[in-house]
Every structure is written in structure tokens, then in C-alpha cells.
Design a protein around this motif. Sequence first.
Motif, PDB file in Angstrom:
ATOM      1  N   GLY A   1       0.782  -1.047   0.258  1.00 49.61           N
ATOM      2  CA  GLY A   1       0.213   0.547  -0.367  1.00 49.61           C
ATOM      3  C   GLY A   1       0.743   1.000   0.404  1.00 49.61           C
TER       4      GLY A   1
ATOM      5  N   SER B   1      -6.532  -5.170   7.091  1.00 52.30           N
ATOM      6  CA  SER B   1      -6.148  -5.760   4.962  1.00 52.30           C
ATOM      7  C   SER B   1      -6.720  -6.253   4.945  1.00 52.30           C
ATOM      8  CB  SER B   1      -5.292  -5.927   5.347  1.00 52.30           C
ATOM      9  OG  SER B   1      -3.683  -4.944   5.158  1.00 52.30           O
TER      10      SER B   1
ATOM     11  N   VAL C   1       3.459   7.352   0.166  1.00 54.10           N
ATOM     12  CA  VAL C   1       3.786   7.004   1.527  1.00 54.10           C
ATOM     13  C   VAL C   1       4.562   8.537   1.851  1.00 54.10           C
ATOM     14  CG1 VAL C   1       5.011   5.900   3.202  1.00 54.10           C
ATOM     15  CG2 VAL C   1       3.887   4.992   1.248  1.00 54.10           C
TER      16      VAL C   1
ATOM     17  N   ARG D   1       0.777   7.912  13.065  1.00 60.33           N
ATOM     18  CA  ARG D   1       0.325   8.762  12.276  1.00 60.33           C
ATOM     19  C   ARG D   1       1.210  10.076  11.121  1.00 60.33           C
ATOM     20  NH1 ARG D   1      -4.036  12.022  13.665  1.00 60.33           N
ATOM     21  NH2 ARG D   1      -3.894  11.488  15.226  1.00 60.33           N
ATOM     22  N   GLY D   2       0.445   9.873   9.966  1.00 60.53           N
ATOM     23  CA  GLY D   2       1.148  10.366   8.577  1.00 60.53           C
ATOM     24  C   GLY D   2       2.255   9.305   8.275  1.00 60.53           C
ATOM     25  N   TYR D   3       1.834   7.814   8.608  1.00 61.76           N
ATOM     26  CA  TYR D   3       2.503   6.516   7.726  1.00 61.76           C
ATOM     27  C   TYR D   3       1.892   5.222   7.113  1.00 61.76           C
ATOM     28  CZ  TYR D   3       5.548   2.609   7.464  1.00 61.76           C
ATOM     29  OH  TYR D   3       6.214   1.304   7.244  1.00 61.76           O
ATOM     30  N   ARG D   4       1.418   5.146   6.284  1.00 68.51           N
ATOM     31  CA  ARG D   4       0.270   4.953   5.457  1.00 68.51           C
ATOM     32  C   ARG D   4       0.206   3.152   4.520  1.00 68.51           C
ATOM     33  NH1 ARG D   4      -3.906   7.543   7.147  1.00 68.51           N
ATOM     34  NH2 ARG D   4      -3.482   9.798   7.411  1.00 68.51           N
ATOM     35  N   ARG D   5       1.387   2.210   5.254  1.00 65.14           N
ATOM     36  CA  ARG D   5       1.661   1.473   4.700  1.00 65.14           C
ATOM     37  C   ARG D   5       1.179   0.274   6.047  1.00 65.14           C
ATOM     38  NH1 ARG D   5       7.405   2.790   3.216  1.00 65.14           N
ATOM     39  NH2 ARG D   5       7.661   1.967   1.109  1.00 65.14           N
TER      40      ARG D   5
ATOM     41  N   HIS E   1      -6.333  -2.449   1.707  1.00 58.95           N
ATOM     42  CA  HIS E   1      -5.651  -2.266   2.257  1.00 58.95           C
ATOM     43  C   HIS E   1      -5.664  -1.665   3.186  1.00 58.95           C
ATOM     44  CE1 HIS E   1      -2.281  -4.247  -0.472  1.00 58.95           C
ATOM     45  NE2 HIS E   1      -2.846  -3.457  -1.689  1.00 58.95           N
TER      46      HIS E   1
ATOM     47  N   GLY F   1      -6.582   6.768  11.345  1.00 57.20           N
ATOM     48  CA  GLY F   1      -6.715   5.650  10.358  1.00 57.20           C
ATOM     49  C   GLY F   1      -5.312   4.821   9.674  1.00 57.20           C
ATOM     50  N   ALA F   2      -4.068   5.299  10.988  1.00 58.28           N
ATOM     51  CA  ALA F   2      -3.158   4.690  10.440  1.00 58.28           C
ATOM     52  C   ALA F   2      -1.956   4.343  12.126  1.00 58.28           C
ATOM     53  CB  ALA F   2      -2.324   5.693   9.870  1.00 58.28           C
TER      54      ALA F   2
ATOM     55  N   ALA G   1      -5.192  -0.689   7.944  1.00 64.39           N
ATOM     56  CA  ALA G   1      -3.613  -0.040   8.823  1.00 64.39           C
ATOM     57  C   ALA G   1      -2.595  -1.277   9.029  1.00 64.39           C
ATOM     58  CB  ALA G   1      -4.570   0.641   9.274  1.00 64.39           C
TER      59      ALA G   1
END
Length: 285
Positions: free
Chosen positions: A19, A147, A23, A112-116, A156, A108-109, A158
Amino acid sequence: MALTTRRRAVTTIAAAFAGAVAVPSYAQAAERGNGPRPLRRAHAHNDYLHERPLHDALSHGFTSVEADVFLVDGELLVAHEPATLDPTRTLRSLYLDPLRDRVRANGGAVYRGYRRPVQLLIDIKTDGAAAYLELHDQLRAYRSILSTYSHGGVRHGAVTPVISGDRAARVPMEAQRTRYAFYDGRLEDLGSAARASFIPLISGNWTTSFTWLGVGAFPAAERVELHRVVRTAHRRGQRVRFWATPEVAGPARDAVWTELLDAGVDHINTDDLAGLESFLTKNDR
């Protein structure tokens, strides 16, 4: 051996599974003051043995944690062996609930700020098929953060649960049209018909495949084999992890970690959270 600091590319397919679209860089995340830098290669082996399961690993920036589970009276208890089972230490209380709370708090993660996705490796110790079916029922309640595989496609989330341990879990998993978890393959699954949508991770025992434990030169043939394994997995969008690598802090451990990093191994396995955080912060730029 000098520690390598080269930036390593992730294959297009592997990045897609992770995902990793647009990023933010680790440096950007750190500059925003959002806590520790997420370390995409850091895997907390036997995470539940730390004083604060999950939370200690996340405080060091780990993006993969491992929990062993036993099915006991319809509940999944987290422990290394039956003698240490405690009915208060459930997968839900130690991992699933805290992860859901954290994802909700962080927009949603997990970071915070990390989208993998952050990986939750669940090692089923016994009763593989029955334990997995109970796990599937439990994961359904957390599907908003997970996922998910459904009718041939992957969405995908969190958190990506990956099932390891008792191989009997594979049979019910393969039969499902909708899953909230994925399967941890072995080296013999490399190049098989199983897709990354089912087996996103290939794991192996380091001491079974390699004789080198960080002392002296890495045998050339073994280095070639390590790179072959990683290259083959990445072509299929799969990630690679080895367990049973050296754990005692020192030059030998650093030498093995350096070779894993240089080969592009996706998850470096350790019980030493601070040690691996320091190593990756310096060397995986």
C-alpha cells in the motif's frame, strides 16, 4: 565490514501490496513530531514477552510484531508455551483492541502520517484449523482497520494480520472467499502457484539455510542464495523474513543484519527493540 547506508528500492509489485502509494518519508514523519520514526524492516519477535506488549515495540518504531496464540476454551490466549497461559492475556486485549484504538486516534493509521500497513504476525501454536476459524471470527469485528481479501482482491488497511505457526491453518484459509488475514509462507513456497494475495510473506529459519552466523566472511555461495531468495520473492510481490538470526549484541549480529539489509530482506527479526532501532536508524536511510 562497513555498514552499508545505501537506499534500497522496493519492487513495484511489493510496494503495491504494502500500500505504499505516495507514502510520506520517514524524515517527514519525524519532522511532524509524531513520535518514533516508523522502521519498515523492524520485526518484534515474541513481542508479548516485553513488559508492555505491542506498546514497547511501537515506541521503538517497529512496524511488525509477533504474537503466539493458543486456543483455550474458545479464546485465543497469548503465550510462548502452555505453562505460561493466562486467561487475561488474550489476543484481543493485548493486540486487537489497542491497535484499533490507536488507528482511530491517528486518523486511520498505526503511526500518524505512515500509510503502510503494520504487520501483526499471529503464530498459532496448536490446533491450527480450529484456532484459525476462531481467529477469523474475532478479526471480523476489527475489519475496519484490517487489510482484507475478498473475491480475488485485496483492500489494504492499517493492520495486516499474517498467520504463521501450525500449518493446518492453511486449509480453511485457502477455502475462504473473504479473509481478514494472510498466510506466512516458507521457502518452499517461493515460485509456487500461491499468489501474494494469499502469501504476502515468506519466512525461513536462518540456520537451516545458512551456516554463517556473522563471524568471518559471509560465504559467497550463501550470499548469492540470500539475494536469490529475496529477488524471487520480490518479483512476486512477497516480503521476506528470517528467524533464528544471531541475537547477542555485537559485531557478529551487526554483520548479519548488514547482509540482510544489503540483500533487501523486508523484516529483520529481533527481541532487542532498542538495538535494532539504533541499527536501522543509522543504516537503513
